[in-house]
Write a protein that holds these residues in place. Structure first.
Motif, PDB file in Angstrom:
ATOM      1  N   PRO A  55       0.935  -1.077   0.149  1.00 45.49           N
ATOM      2  CA  PRO A  55       0.194  -0.100   0.231  1.00 45.49           C
ATOM      3  C   PRO A  55       0.772   0.831  -0.023  1.00 45.49           C
ATOM      4  O   PRO A  55       2.041   1.569   0.705  1.00 45.49           O
ATOM      5  N   ASP A  56       0.299   2.691  -0.845  1.00 45.59           N
ATOM      6  CA  ASP A  56       1.160   3.996  -0.314  1.00 45.59           C
ATOM      7  C   ASP A  56      -0.179   4.157   0.150  1.00 45.59           C
ATOM      8  O   ASP A  56      -1.362   4.901   0.504  1.00 45.59           O
ATOM      9  N   CYS A  57      -0.051   4.968   1.470  1.00 46.51           N
ATOM     10  CA  CYS A  57      -0.308   6.442   2.183  1.00 46.51           C
ATOM     11  C   CYS A  57      -0.440   7.843   1.768  1.00 46.51           C
ATOM     12  O   CYS A  57       0.746   8.263   1.208  1.00 46.51           O
ATOM     13  N   TYR A  58      -1.472   9.117   1.198  1.00 48.61           N
ATOM     14  CA  TYR A  58      -1.233   9.666   0.972  1.00 48.61           C
ATOM     15  C   TYR A  58      -1.468  10.918   1.570  1.00 48.61           C
ATOM     16  O   TYR A  58      -2.986  10.762   2.388  1.00 48.61           O
ATOM     17  N   TYR A  59      -0.765  11.788   1.529  1.00 47.48           N
ATOM     18  CA  TYR A  59      -1.097  12.658   2.959  1.00 47.48           C
ATOM     19  C   TYR A  59      -0.998  14.037   1.671  1.00 47.48           C
ATOM     20  O   TYR A  59      -1.155  14.480   1.033  1.00 47.48           O
TER      21      TYR A  59
END
Length: 225
Positions: A77-81
């Motif tokens: 997964p990738d977490c976007y902010y």
């Protein structure tokens, strides 16, 4: 023996069937028992029904991984902010994401024609020490752009915090000093959203960060008499 098993399964009380929703005989739920249903029932009686393992759930607003995980591989997964990079000027919509191999973490600032990257050495599950910033995906200019500060996750990965001192560059004439990004999306590389995003960190970039960490000189130390 097979006939006995079929009869035994078909004569099981309804309460047993109701208690085993994932191991059904009349799987279609249409009130009819077909040949396929009978085969399923026999397999269930022989203990071949797979046990259901609940998928782990991640509370809303949290990132399912941290800096000590490896999310450089496909399928992770990738977490976007999204947030401010300066608490006194600029807007609040600078997007970012991070990738880590468990030892070094790379943060990309999104929305620029040329990528802006921050490289750091992981010191804990939610902490890392800044080493450099660079514009090329292979980190070829990392050595010429050292940086000091920290990168941190807080609130279960719900916030990404970057503190750089002194500010290594400006964005829209505002110093990149204290980035405070709030998690707004968690995606996998296979999703449409991630298709045009940062490629997996190049091995060259991670190696340059390792080299940078080994040669990173500490501040001058003064000795008392």
């Amino acid at each position: 023996m097979r006939t006995f098993l079929l009869i035994a399964v078909l004569l099981l009380p309804p309460a047993w069937a109701a208690a085993q929703p994932s191991c059904c005989g009349d799987c279609a739920g249409d009130g009819e028992v077909t040949i396929s249903d009978l085969i399923t029932a026999v397999n269930n009686a022989l203990g071949m029904c797979p046990s259901a393992t609940p998928s782990p759930t991640v509370p809303a607003g949290q990132c399912p991984i941290d800096f000590q995980d490896d999310n450089t591989q496909n399928g992770t997964p990738d977490c976007y902010y999204r947030g401010r990079w300066n608490q006194n000027c600029g807007d609040a919509n600078l997007e970012s994401l991070w990738r880590s191999d468990g030892e070094f973490v790379i943060v990309q600032l999104l929305g620029f024609d040329q990528g802006i990257y921050l490289g750091a050495e992981v010191t804990g599950s939610g902490s890392a020490d800044l080493l450099c910033w660079y514009l090329n995906e292979d980190a070829s200019d990392c050595d010429s752009n050292p940086a000091s500060g920290t990168i941190a996750l807080s609130d279960g990965g719900g916030n990404l915090n970057v503190t750089a001192s002194p500010p290594p560059f400006t964005i829209d004439q505002c110093n990149f000093a204290r980035y405070r990004g709030a998690l707004f999306d968690v995606v996998t590389p296979a999703s449409a959203r991630a298709a045009g995003r940062l490629a997996r960190p190049a091995p060259e970039a991670l190696q340059r960060l390792r080299d940078m960490a080994r040669t990173h000189a500490p501040g001058r130390d003064f000795q008392r008499r």
